[in-house]
Enzyme design. Structure first.
Site, PDB file in Angstrom:
ATOM      1  N   ASP A  10       9.002 -36.120  60.296  1.00 35.26           N
ATOM      2  CA  ASP A  10      10.152 -35.229  60.460  1.00 35.26           C
ATOM      3  C   ASP A  10      10.347 -35.045  61.958  1.00 35.26           C
ATOM      4  O   ASP A  10       9.507 -34.448  62.623  1.00 35.26           O
ATOM      5  CB  ASP A  10       9.892 -33.893  59.778  1.00 35.26           C
ATOM      6  CG  ASP A  10      11.137 -33.036  59.668  1.00 35.26           C
ATOM      7  OD1 ASP A  10      11.959 -33.032  60.618  1.00 35.26           O
ATOM      8  OD2 ASP A  10      11.301 -32.353  58.638  1.00 35.26           O
ATOM      9  N   ILE A  14       7.889 -28.802  63.218  1.00 36.14           N
ATOM     10  CA  ILE A  14       7.824 -27.561  62.432  1.00 36.14           C
ATOM     11  C   ILE A  14       9.173 -26.860  62.501  1.00 36.14           C
ATOM     12  O   ILE A  14       9.677 -26.563  63.576  1.00 36.14           O
ATOM     13  CB  ILE A  14       6.739 -26.591  62.950  1.00 36.14           C
ATOM     14  CG1 ILE A  14       5.351 -27.224  62.856  1.00 36.14           C
ATOM     15  CG2 ILE A  14       6.769 -25.285  62.140  1.00 36.14           C
ATOM     16  CD1 ILE A  14       4.238 -26.345  63.413  1.00 36.14           C
ATOM     17  N   HIS A  15       9.720 -26.577  61.336  1.00 37.81           N
ATOM     18  CA  HIS A  15      10.993 -25.859  61.206  1.00 37.81           C
ATOM     19  C   HIS A  15      10.999 -25.212  59.825  1.00 37.81           C
ATOM     20  O   HIS A  15       9.978 -25.223  59.125  1.00 37.81           O
ATOM     21  CB  HIS A  15      12.175 -26.823  61.382  1.00 37.81           C
ATOM     22  CG  HIS A  15      12.169 -27.931  60.391  1.00 37.81           C
ATOM     23  ND1 HIS A  15      12.804 -27.861  59.190  1.00 37.81           N
ATOM     24  CD2 HIS A  15      11.530 -29.129  60.420  1.00 37.81           C
ATOM     25  CE1 HIS A  15      12.574 -28.977  58.510  1.00 37.81           C
ATOM     26  NE2 HIS A  15      11.802 -29.760  59.240  1.00 37.81           N
ATOM     27  N   GLY A  16      12.111 -24.673  59.395  1.00 38.07           N
ATOM     28  CA  GLY A  16      12.183 -23.920  58.150  1.00 38.07           C
ATOM     29  C   GLY A  16      11.651 -24.631  56.923  1.00 38.07           C
ATOM     30  O   GLY A  16      10.860 -24.070  56.162  1.00 38.07           O
ATOM     31  N   ALA A  19       7.881 -25.089  57.160  1.00 42.11           N
ATOM     32  CA  ALA A  19       7.171 -23.815  57.128  1.00 42.11           C
ATOM     33  C   ALA A  19       7.268 -23.122  55.775  1.00 42.11           C
ATOM     34  O   ALA A  19       6.264 -22.655  55.238  1.00 42.11           O
ATOM     35  CB  ALA A  19       7.712 -22.896  58.221  1.00 42.11           C
TER      36      ALA A  19
END
Length: 159
Positions: A10, A14-16, A19
């Protein structure tokens, strides 16, 4: 033995989605970003730490540090590895990191790439890395979020 619950490609790291959806569905308690640039960039690390779920620790390691260090992980660490591109994942696999499955979640469309599915665009170097991973016995899946079905992986290999 190291407990890698999933490896994801990705380019947002780290993103929505990572997470809130992936960590919970796979039971990860450690998010390991394997990326040479981010390993040196404390500003990006801080931003990603804010997006990470409170129950999961984060680590930001270079590709080489991941290869050299991951085998020291405790069994109780349920590790979710996130890489920016397939070439980095291939380096990990070839370096002895026991990756059995790779989730391909998001690879942005940029010049020189072709759209495979909505959130995945590849170029010839990406396709070559995926072929090598598959030949090394790594299971590949294209899936944005855990609640969606998998895309046909053969779409990666068509020109």
């Amino acid at each position: 033995m190291v407990n890698i619950v999933l490896t994801r490609i990705d380019n947002r790291l780290i993103h929505g989605q990572v997470a809130t959806q992936w960590c919970g569905s796979i039971g990860a308690n450690l998010i390991l970003i394997a990326n040479d640039e981010v390993a040196k960039n404390t500003v990006r690390q801080g931003l990603m730490d804010m997006a990470a779920p409170s129950y999961a620790q984060t680590r930001y390691w270079t590709i080489q540090k991941t290869i050299d260090t991951i085998h020291k992980a405790s069994d109780r660490q349920k590790i979710f590895i996130v890489c920016e591109n397939p070439q980095d994942v291939l380096k990990l696999v070839e370096g002895g990191v026991p990756i059995k499955k790779v989730n391909i979640g998001n690879m942005h469309m940029v010049e020189g790439k072709r759209q495979v599915v909505g959130s995945v665009a590849v170029d010839d170097a990406d396709v070559e890395a995926f072929k090598k991973m598959r030949n090394l016995g790594v299971e590949l899946e294209i899936r944005r979020v855990p609640t969606e079905g998998k895309e046909n992986i053969e779409k990666l290999f068509k020109s």
